[in-house]
Design a protein around this motif. Structure first.
Motif, PDB file in Angstrom:
ATOM      1  N   LEU A  93     -15.283 -77.996  25.641  1.00 30.04           N
ATOM      2  CA  LEU A  93     -16.255 -78.224  24.570  1.00 30.04           C
ATOM      3  C   LEU A  93     -15.548 -78.362  23.232  1.00 30.04           C
ATOM      4  N   THR A  94     -16.039 -79.266  22.396  1.00 35.14           N
ATOM      5  CA  THR A  94     -15.509 -79.374  21.040  1.00 35.14           C
ATOM      6  C   THR A  94     -16.004 -78.193  20.212  1.00 35.14           C
ATOM      7  N   ILE A  95     -15.450 -78.056  19.023  1.00 33.27           N
ATOM      8  CA  ILE A  95     -15.881 -76.970  18.138  1.00 33.27           C
ATOM      9  C   ILE A  95     -17.343 -77.139  17.766  1.00 33.27           C
ATOM     10  N   ARG A  96     -17.748 -78.361  17.464  1.00 30.14           N
ATOM     11  CA  ARG A  96     -19.146 -78.617  17.130  1.00 30.14           C
ATOM     12  C   ARG A  96     -20.059 -78.252  18.302  1.00 30.14           C
ATOM     13  N   GLU A  97     -19.624 -78.545  19.512  1.00 31.14           N
ATOM     14  CA  GLU A  97     -20.426 -78.227  20.688  1.00 31.14           C
ATOM     15  C   GLU A  97     -20.519 -76.713  20.913  1.00 31.14           C
ATOM     16  N   HIS A  98     -19.447 -75.987  20.595  1.00 34.13           N
ATOM     17  CA  HIS A  98     -19.527 -74.524  20.643  1.00 34.13           C
ATOM     18  C   HIS A  98     -20.608 -74.018  19.691  1.00 34.13           C
ATOM     19  N   LEU A  99     -20.593 -74.546  18.491  1.00 33.53           N
ATOM     20  CA  LEU A  99     -21.568 -74.116  17.495  1.00 33.53           C
ATOM     21  C   LEU A  99     -22.991 -74.485  17.919  1.00 33.53           C
ATOM     22  N   ARG A 100     -23.150 -75.680  18.473  1.00 36.57           N
ATOM     23  CA  ARG A 100     -24.486 -76.103  18.911  1.00 36.57           C
ATOM     24  C   ARG A 100     -24.987 -75.219  20.057  1.00 36.57           C
ATOM     25  N   MET A 101     -24.095 -74.857  20.972  1.00 38.02           N
ATOM     26  CA  MET A 101     -24.484 -73.993  22.072  1.00 38.02           C
ATOM     27  C   MET A 101     -24.934 -72.626  21.554  1.00 38.02           C
ATOM     28  N   THR A 102     -24.215 -72.094  20.573  1.00 37.48           N
ATOM     29  CA  THR A 102     -24.609 -70.823  19.969  1.00 37.48           C
ATOM     30  C   THR A 102     -25.971 -70.946  19.303  1.00 37.48           C
ATOM     31  N   ALA A 103     -26.191 -72.050  18.584  1.00 37.48           N
ATOM     32  CA  ALA A 103     -27.475 -72.271  17.924  1.00 37.48           C
ATOM     33  C   ALA A 103     -28.614 -72.306  18.943  1.00 37.48           C
ATOM     34  N   MET A 104     -28.387 -72.959  20.061  1.00 38.37           N
ATOM     35  CA  MET A 104     -29.407 -73.030  21.109  1.00 38.37           C
ATOM     36  C   MET A 104     -29.688 -71.649  21.704  1.00 38.37           C
ATOM     37  N   ALA A 105     -28.638 -70.874  21.928  1.00 33.00           N
ATOM     38  CA  ALA A 105     -28.804 -69.549  22.527  1.00 33.00           C
ATOM     39  C   ALA A 105     -29.611 -68.621  21.627  1.00 33.00           C
ATOM     40  N   TYR A 106     -29.473 -68.781  20.311  1.00 27.67           N
ATOM     41  CA  TYR A 106     -30.167 -67.913  19.366  1.00 27.67           C
ATOM     42  C   TYR A 106     -31.451 -68.542  18.818  1.00 27.67           C
ATOM     43  N   THR A 117     -23.526 -75.369   9.661  1.00 23.62           N
ATOM     44  CA  THR A 117     -22.271 -75.882  10.208  1.00 23.62           C
ATOM     45  C   THR A 117     -21.429 -76.514   9.111  1.00 23.62           C
ATOM     46  N   VAL A 118     -22.054 -77.329   8.275  1.00 22.90           N
ATOM     47  CA  VAL A 118     -21.334 -77.979   7.169  1.00 22.90           C
ATOM     48  C   VAL A 118     -20.750 -76.920   6.236  1.00 22.90           C
ATOM     49  N   THR A 119     -21.550 -75.907   5.893  1.00 16.98           N
ATOM     50  CA  THR A 119     -21.104 -74.869   4.961  1.00 16.98           C
ATOM     51  C   THR A 119     -19.951 -74.058   5.534  1.00 16.98           C
ATOM     52  N   LEU A 120     -20.084 -73.627   6.780  1.00 17.96           N
ATOM     53  CA  LEU A 120     -19.051 -72.802   7.403  1.00 17.96           C
ATOM     54  C   LEU A 120     -17.751 -73.581   7.612  1.00 17.96           C
ATOM     55  N   ALA A 121     -17.872 -74.823   8.045  1.00 16.63           N
ATOM     56  CA  ALA A 121     -16.672 -75.644   8.252  1.00 16.63           C
ATOM     57  C   ALA A 121     -15.922 -75.828   6.942  1.00 16.63           C
ATOM     58  N   ASP A 122     -16.656 -75.998   5.856  1.00 13.04           N
ATOM     59  CA  ASP A 122     -16.014 -76.144   4.544  1.00 13.04           C
ATOM     60  C   ASP A 122     -15.363 -74.830   4.112  1.00 13.04           C
ATOM     61  N   GLN A 123     -16.056 -73.716   4.315  1.00 12.69           N
ATOM     62  CA  GLN A 123     -15.519 -72.418   3.905  1.00 12.69           C
ATOM     63  C   GLN A 123     -14.219 -72.087   4.631  1.00 12.69           C
ATOM     64  N   PHE A 124     -14.124 -72.470   5.890  1.00  8.46           N
ATOM     65  CA  PHE A 124     -12.949 -72.116   6.689  1.00  8.46           C
ATOM     66  C   PHE A 124     -11.968 -73.281   6.855  1.00  8.46           C
ATOM     67  N   ASP A 125     -12.155 -74.321   6.052  1.00  5.98           N
ATOM     68  CA  ASP A 125     -11.257 -75.481   6.078  1.00  5.98           C
ATOM     69  C   ASP A 125     -11.149 -76.063   7.489  1.00  5.98           C
ATOM     70  N   MET A 126     -12.304 -76.210   8.138  1.00  9.39           N
ATOM     71  CA  MET A 126     -12.341 -76.690   9.519  1.00  9.39           C
ATOM     72  C   MET A 126     -13.165 -77.970   9.677  1.00  9.39           C
ATOM     73  N   THR A 127     -13.523 -78.615   8.578  1.00 15.63           N
ATOM     74  CA  THR A 127     -14.378 -79.803   8.649  1.00 15.63           C
ATOM     75  C   THR A 127     -13.773 -80.892   9.522  1.00 15.63           C
ATOM     76  N   ASP A 128     -12.482 -81.113   9.381  1.00 20.96           N
ATOM     77  CA  ASP A 128     -11.833 -82.184  10.147  1.00 20.96           C
ATOM     78  C   ASP A 128     -11.509 -81.767  11.583  1.00 20.96           C
ATOM     79  N   LYS A 129     -11.873 -80.525  11.963  1.00 23.23           N
ATOM     80  CA  LYS A 129     -11.603 -80.036  13.317  1.00 23.23           C
ATOM     81  C   LYS A 129     -12.874 -79.909  14.164  1.00 23.23           C
ATOM     82  N   LEU A 130     -14.036 -80.227  13.607  1.00 22.30           N
ATOM     83  CA  LEU A 130     -15.289 -79.981  14.306  1.00 22.30           C
ATOM     84  C   LEU A 130     -15.396 -80.739  15.629  1.00 22.30           C
ATOM     85  N   ASP A 131     -14.783 -81.906  15.712  1.00 25.44           N
ATOM     86  CA  ASP A 131     -14.863 -82.683  16.947  1.00 25.44           C
ATOM     87  C   ASP A 131     -13.583 -82.592  17.776  1.00 25.44           C
TER      88      ASP A 131
END
Length: 248
Positions: A93-106, A117-131
């Motif tokens: 799973l990609t990072i974005r897919e991990h996050l989506r799975m968590t969102a679905m579970a909750y 997702t946009v906010t957290l990726a920016d805070q942790f400098d992970m925007t270019d790693k989401l896929d």
């Protein structure tokens, strides 16, 4: 105000009638950050596994938002988020897919998922790693993914185990800022870490585990009083004194 986490007379472990932790008694209220500290083997991980519902109490109880694990498993597990010491991700799973799975579970809706997702990726400098896939990430980046998943859902309780291991300075600062932000919004935190200077700065109270029992608990000032009242003692000093038998 009712506690978010309430542990009463908890004893338990991995083998029946051979408890690792004994008669633990503490609670955490909304907007409170509590540090769980102890030597290796003191019972910190066992305590956390009981909170997560991975171990059943041999005696006593664990309640999150008034619920025990057996009352309503879905609601119980939906009341907290967990950041483990070692990142555990699905390699397919990609990072974005991990996050989506968590969102679905909750049960997080799509708009909130995208915004957070946009906010957290920016805070942790992970925007270019989401896929990207986990195998392309460093250990520190994988740990950031675990943190992003936990903070995506904004539950009443966060259980965080050694969160700073492997994080770069930006990641540490982003995590601490998020913890403070969520605490102000009423979330409760139980944090286990060996970095006592950071816990001293950010936590309201502390629980010192030693050989499976609570050796001391309270605010920094209360720990100082139990260790002889020395006002200049740091949490690191106090911990040394307590586990060496200078306080009970």
């Amino acid at each position: 105000m009712d506690p978010v986490l309430e542990i009463k007379e908890l004893s338990g472990g991995y083998i029946w009638n051979r408890p690792v932790i004994r008669e633990l008694d503490f609670s955490i209220h909304p907007g409170e950050m509590v540090g769980l500290i102890g030597l290796n083997g003191a019972g910190k991980s066992t305590t956390i596994k009981h909170i997560l519902g991975l171990l059943a109490p041999q005696t006593g109880s664990v309640r999150v938002m008034g619920l025990e694990r057996g009352d309503d498993t879905g609601r119980y597990r939906g009341s907290f988020a967990y950041v483990p010491e070692a990142p555990e991700l699905y390699e397919e799973l990609t990072i974005r897919e991990h996050l989506r799975m968590t969102a679905m579970a909750y049960g997080l809706d799509s708009a909130a998922f995208e915004r957070r997702t946009v906010t957290l990726a920016d805070q942790f400098d992970m925007t270019d790693k989401l896929d990207s896939f986990p195998q392309t990430l460093s250990k520190g980046m994988r740990q950031k993914v675990m943190i992003m998943n936990a903070f995506l859902v904004e539950p009443p309780l966060y259980v965080i185990d050694e969160p700073f291991l492997g994080l770069d300075p930006l990641g540490i600062r982003s995590l601490l800022d998020l913890m403070v932000e969520r605490k102000k919004s009423g979330a409760a935190f139980l944090i286990s870490s060996h970095i006592l200077s950071t816990l001293e700065t950010y936590c309201d109270r502390f629980i010192v585990l030693h050989r499976g029992r609570i050796a001391a608990k309270g605010t920094l000032q209360q720990l100082r009083s139990s260790a002889g009242g020395a006002p200049e003692k740091t949490l690191d000093d106090l911990f040394y004194t307590i586990v060496k038998g200078g306080a009970t």
